[in-house]
Every structure is written in structure tokens, then in C-alpha cells.
Enzyme design. Structure first.
Site, short mmCIF file in Angstrom:
data_model
loop_
_atom_site.label_atom_id
_atom_site.label_comp_id
_atom_site.label_asym_id
_atom_site.label_seq_id
_atom_site.Cartn_x
_atom_site.Cartn_y
_atom_site.Cartn_z
N SER A 275 14.72 1.55 112.96
CA SER A 275 13.43 0.93 113.25
C SER A 275 12.22 1.82 112.97
CB SER A 275 13.38 0.46 114.70
OG SER A 275 14.16 -0.71 114.87
N LYS B 281 9.72 0.39 110.65
CA LYS B 281 8.65 -0.50 111.11
C LYS B 281 7.28 0.15 110.97
CE LYS B 281 11.29 -3.37 114.41
NZ LYS B 281 12.67 -2.89 114.41
N SER C 113 10.32 -2.88 119.80
CA SER C 113 11.01 -2.79 118.51
C SER C 113 11.62 -4.13 118.14
CB SER C 113 12.09 -1.70 118.54
OG SER C 113 12.36 -1.22 117.25
#
Length: 353
Positions: A43, A46, A101
Site C-alpha cells: 500500500s 498509494k 488504507s
């Protein structure tokens, strides 16, 4: 690392496959280990998603989620709790991305940006523009996918660039927030443990940025902290010892070292954009990258060049049309059309929460 006499030694016991410490203000890489090794980012990817899409999506715009937008969220994904047929502000969805997340929030924002393929292409274009050449995007949320990789170097580039965007900086530093439901809201908390102190000691002066985990990537982290008018960015990828909390403790050790070592080691590279970085000598890291328009000594909290920043968009009516289009122009002509569509949506939906 190229230490000068009296410089502190790099911490012992680091087990991460790859790591990097950089000064966010000057762009200097103070030390690194295998920083261009291409690894699954989880993640932490991101951060690039936000860099690519934030300028195109006005935070005050409202959108009602469809079943199709959530249909392909990967099994076992981290979620913030986005539901179909509910209306959310774009700012709510970004908090779901940065704090929880939430892959569900990523998928909805990607749909607003033209779909997952368009979002991945925009992310790839953004990475290249920043000089981050180790990254290949397949799934915008960071979910494991064949061929999806990044590096400690590239993730530090994205983190530094993000700090130059006030929206990104505000979201990634938020510890707790409320997320809307049907007529009520519930609390969400940032999953970055150095920020919250959940299970580890909070790091003094920490200002974000993003952690991640998948079975292929292991634990990954991009973290930034400020002390004595200096901001450092650290990337740690997949520690091999110490369990799930090792990524935070190794980042802590590197931040502590970086604040002691700054000004006492010669840089081994730069995370500035290619046109801004100084010449590098033997032993320096290849490559470059950082926020567009960044220069040596630039304020890491300043907005990216060419982006009109409108403060108060989260609690007020959102971006003005001129500001939204100015931000979208950084991403591309297609984003301008997207913003015009979103601005029309703002007047057509009543929000819940």
C-alpha cells in the site's frame, strides 16, 4: 554512505531488503541500501496514486458509489467500509485511503478518474515525470499483481513529492477521523504505527506518510519526520527479522541516525527531479526524482509547481472551477474534462455524512 570524520555509524541490525534516508528539503540521499531493487510495494504505492489523482479530484465533490466500482476489490483487501448507493465527498474517500488504507476507497476514486486502467496509466506517467523509473503499476491500490514493483528510491521520491502538496501532507499526517455511514459516522485511525503509537512508541515529529503490507511485499513503510527545521524521508522495504513491527523500529533507527548524520555525511545521490539535481560523483545512486518544480533547498510543504491550492476545501464547498481545472492541468487534458464533470456532480447530489 560517504561519512566525514566524526559522522555517526549507520545503525546495526537492519534487516530490510532495501532502505533509504533522504533530506526532504535538499533532496540529498544521506544513505541507502539496494535502493533501486525492484520489490512489491504493497500500500505504499498509494502515495503515487494520490500524487496522480489528487490534482484531478476536487475534495468537496460528492459521488454516489455504484456496485460496479466495488466489484473487483481484491480478496483480503484492507477496507474503510465504502458501501454502494451511499454518497461520499471525495475528501472522505481520501481519508479512507490514507488512514485505513482502504482499497475500496481507491477503487471508487480510480473510477472517478476514468477507471483503474486510466488511473494506473496516470500513475505511471506521474512516476516517469518525477524521475522514478523502478516503478511499474498494475493495480492502483498496491494489491499484489504480477509485475507490480517499486523501490525504496522511488517511494522516497513519491513521499517527498507528496509533502509538497498540502492536501497530501494533511491527509497523511491525520491520526484519526470520522467516516460517514447512513446518517451517522464512525471513527477511523491511521494504520501508521509511528504516527499513532499503536504497539510501538510514537516517533517525535513524525508527519506521515504511508505504510503497507501484503504477503508478497512483506511490511513496507515510507515515513517522514521533522526536527529542528529539517525534514527527513525514510523508506524501509520488507525487513527479514523482528516480526510485523520491525518495519517501524528500523525506520525509527534510520530517522534517528539521519537527524544525527545530516550535515556530517556527503550525499550519495538525490531525489530531486532530473532537471534540478546537482551532478553526482563516483559511488552515487543513479536516477533522480521528486516533486515537479522542486529545487535544492525547496520547502517540502510547498505546493507543486502549476497547482492552484485552495485551502478549506474539505469543510467548505470544495475547489472553485478555476482552481480545480488548474490542478487537473498538471495531470493532463483528460483530467480537465473529468474535473468539469465532477464540478457538475457537486450540484446534483445530496451527501450523507
Amino acid at each position: 554512505m560517504r561519512p566525514r570524520p566524526g559522522a555517526p555509524k549507520v545503525p546495526d541490525g537492519l534487516s530490510a531488503l532495501s532502505w533509504l534516508v533522504a533530506d526532504a528539503g535538499t533532496g540529498e540521499v544521506l544513505a541507502a541500501h539496494d535502493a533501486h531493487r525492484r520489490l512489491p510495494p504493497a500500500s505504499t504505492l498509494k502515495t503515487l496514486f494520490a500524487l496522480a489523482l489528487l490534482p484531478a479530484l476536487p475534495p468537496g465533490a460528492r459521488h454516489t458509489v455504484t456496485e460496479k466500482e466495488l466489484a473487483d476489490v481484491g480478496a483480503g483487501s484492507s477496507l474503510v467500509g465504502v458501501k454502494e448507493d451511499r454518497t461520499y465527498r471525495v475528501a472522505d474517500l481520501w481519508r479512507g485511503v490514507f488512514l485505513s488504507s482502504g482499497n475500496d476507497a481507491v477503487h471508487v476514486l480510480a473510477a472517478l478518474g476514468g477507471g483503474r486502467r486510466a488511473a494506473a496509466a496516470r500513475m505511471q506517467e506521474t512516476a516517469r515525470a518525477l524521475g522514478a523509473h523502478d516503478t511499474h503499476v498494475v493495480s492502483p491500490d498496491g494489491y499484489d499483481a504480477p509485475g507490480q514493483v517499486s523501490s525504496a528510491y522511488d517511494l522516497a521520491v513519491f513521499g517527498r513529492a507528496g509533502l509538497r502538496n498540502p492536501e497530501f501532507a494533511r491527509y497523511c499526517a491525520t491520526v484519526r477521523a470520522s467516516f460517514p455511514a447512513d446518517g451517522w459516522s464512525y471513527g477511523i485511525q491511521n494504520t501508521n504505527r509511528l504516527l499513532t503509537g499503536d504497539g510501538v512508541d510514537r516517533y517525535p515529529g513524525l508527519i506521515g506518510i504511508k505504510n503497507g503490507y501484503t504477503s508478497r511485499a512483506g511490511n513496507t513503510l515510507v515515513a517522514a519526520a521533522r526536527r529542528d527545521r529539517r525534514t527527513l524521508v525514510v523508506t524501509v522495504m520488507n525487513p527479514r527479522r523482528g516480526g510485523s513491527l520491525a518495519v517501524y523500529e528500523e525506520a525509527r533507527s534510520l530517522l534517528d541516525w539521519g537527524f544525527r548524520a545530516a550535515g556530517r555525511v556527503d550525499p550519495v545521490g538525490s531525489v530531486l527531479p532530473p532537471r534540478s539535481r546537482p551532478p553526482t560523483g563516483p559511488g552515487s545512486l543513479p536516477g533522480a526524482g521528486a516533486g515537479a518544480g522542486a529545487g535544492t533547498g525547496a520547502d517540502p510543504e510547498a505546493g507543486p509547481a502549476g497547482v492552484t491550492v485552495v485551502k478549506g476545501g474539505e469543510t467548505g464547498p470544495g475547489w472553485s472551477a478555476a482552481a480545480a481545472i488548474a490542478g487537473a492541468a498538471v495531470v493532463g487534458a483528460g483530467a480537465v474534462a473529468l474535473v468539469l464533470r465532477l464540478l457538475r456532480l457537486k450540484g446534483g447530489h445530496s451527501g450523507r455524512g
